[in-house]
Motif scaffolding. Structure first.
Motif, PDB file in Angstrom:
ATOM      1  N   SER A   1     -27.261  73.207  51.247  1.00  0.00           N
ATOM      2  CA  SER A   1     -27.509  71.735  51.153  1.00  0.00           C
ATOM      3  C   SER A   1     -28.362  71.824  49.796  1.00  0.00           C
ATOM      4  CB  SER A   1     -28.743  71.579  52.325  1.00  0.00           C
ATOM      5  OG  SER A   1     -29.771  72.482  52.103  1.00  0.00           O
ATOM      6  N   GLY A   2     -28.739  70.410  49.177  1.00  0.00           N
ATOM      7  CA  GLY A   2     -29.221  70.347  47.944  1.00  0.00           C
ATOM      8  C   GLY A   2     -29.005  68.867  47.336  1.00  0.00           C
ATOM      9  N   GLU A   3     -29.820  68.580  46.192  1.00  0.00           N
ATOM     10  CA  GLU A   3     -29.616  67.342  45.666  1.00  0.00           C
ATOM     11  C   GLU A   3     -28.286  67.177  44.958  1.00  0.00           C
ATOM     12  OE1 GLU A   3     -32.110  68.294  41.667  1.00  0.00           O
ATOM     13  OE2 GLU A   3     -33.012  67.045  43.181  1.00  0.00           O
ATOM     14  N   SER A   4     -28.148  66.067  44.419  1.00  0.00           N
ATOM     15  CA  SER A   4     -26.840  65.718  43.643  1.00  0.00           C
ATOM     16  C   SER A   4     -26.935  66.597  42.523  1.00  0.00           C
ATOM     17  CB  SER A   4     -26.875  64.304  43.322  1.00  0.00           C
ATOM     18  OG  SER A   4     -25.836  63.850  42.756  1.00  0.00           O
ATOM     19  N   GLY A   5     -25.486  66.950  42.495  1.00  0.00           N
ATOM     20  CA  GLY A   5     -25.462  67.894  41.201  1.00  0.00           C
ATOM     21  C   GLY A   5     -25.923  69.418  41.579  1.00  0.00           C
ATOM     22  N   ALA A   6     -26.390  69.892  42.502  1.00  0.00           N
ATOM     23  CA  ALA A   6     -27.069  71.262  42.694  1.00  0.00           C
ATOM     24  C   ALA A   6     -25.953  72.222  42.737  1.00  0.00           C
ATOM     25  CB  ALA A   6     -27.842  70.951  44.018  1.00  0.00           C
TER      26      ALA A   6
END
Length: 280
Positions: A161-166
């Motif tokens: 999981s992670g934010e956009s572009g992670a």
């Protein structure tokens, strides 16, 4: 230990900053319940006043220097936002380490460049090893999951999981590469290639330009990899696919629809697409 014993003169604390988020400071007086604390900022050695609403709103304490750079955040004496951010910053900027543990969780920082830490030699180094004995790495997480599957026949899940572009897609790719390699070369590697070969199609229908990433995945997926009794990969399939459907009919300012929309429009003159009636 009481607050009075922790927040004494010369205690090192983190102070909120509008530009740097958190800055280091040193208390110049003991805390005895007063509403103002005098601190000296470490960056410019200037003194300042820090407002304190009550004992529950005291500035976070800094960790001892000897703990800074630890590869497991749970090893820190104080685990809070500034402590986590600073430890990750030191590991990334000063030690070029993009991975850090937080217990069984692996925290990854996207370096936005290729690093020579995913070759077969690195895979071999992590094969058969315990997570605690090796530096933090996506291969260590994959090895722990594979060990549970092969030795104890326990189903395992790796949540990325992670934010956009992670770097979620790339992390999943490296985990699959690890499984393909430790299970043997040749035919097993073809499974990984087939799963990864679906990415261009998935991106066409599921990726879109956002304000933070020109090729942002706007979907979630659950990939299941099957292993035989002999620890070889026997197949993989996508069990769940969750698409951000609202983007089809509405996009925020500076954002776009899914790539497939523009790909279809740019190909509207092709005879095989005439039936779609992609006119002006």
């Amino acid at each position: 230990m009481s607050l009075a014993e922790l927040y004494t003169k010369d205690a090192r604390v983190w102070v909120p900053d509008p530009d740097l988020v958190w800055v280091g400071a040193t208390l110049l007086q003991d805390y005895t319940g007063q509403k103002q604390l005098t601190v000296q900022y470490e960056e410019d050695a200037e003194e300042g006043q820090l407002s304190v609403k009550d004992a529950d709103h005291l500035p976070p304490l800094r960790n001892p220097d000897i703990l800074i750079g630890e590869n497991d955040l749970t090893s820190l004496s104080y685990l809070h936002e500034p402590a986590v951010l600073y430890n990750l910053q030191v590991r990334f900027c000063e030690r070029s380490a993009i991975y850090t543990y937080c217990g069984i969780v692996l925290v990854a920082i996207n370096p936005y460049e290729s690093l020579p830490i995913y070759d077969n030699d690195t895979i071999n180094a992590y094969t058969g090893q315990d997570m605690a004995n090796m530096d933090p790495h996506i291969f260590a997480v994959a090895e722990e999951a594979f060990k549970r599957v092969s030795r104890f026949e326990e189903n395992q899940s790796i949540i990325v999981s992670g934010e956009s572009g992670a770097g979620k897609t790339v992390s999943a790719k490296y985990a699959m590469r690890y499984f393909a390699t430790v299970c043997g070369a040749g035919a097993e590697t073809q499974i990984e290639r087939k799963v990864l070969a679906s990415n261009p199609i998935m991106e066409s229908f599921g990726n879109a330009k956002t304000t933070r990433n020109d090729n942002s995945s706007r979907f979630g997926k659950f990939i299941e990899i099957g292993f035989s009794k002999h620890d070889t990969i026997i197949g993989a399939n996508m069990r769940t696919y969750l698409l951000e459907k609202s983007r089809v009919v509405f996009q925020a300012p500076e954002e776009r629809n899914y790539h497939i929309f523009y790909q279809l429009c740019s190909s509207c003159d092709l005879p095989e697409l005439e039936f779609l009636k992609l006119n002006h």
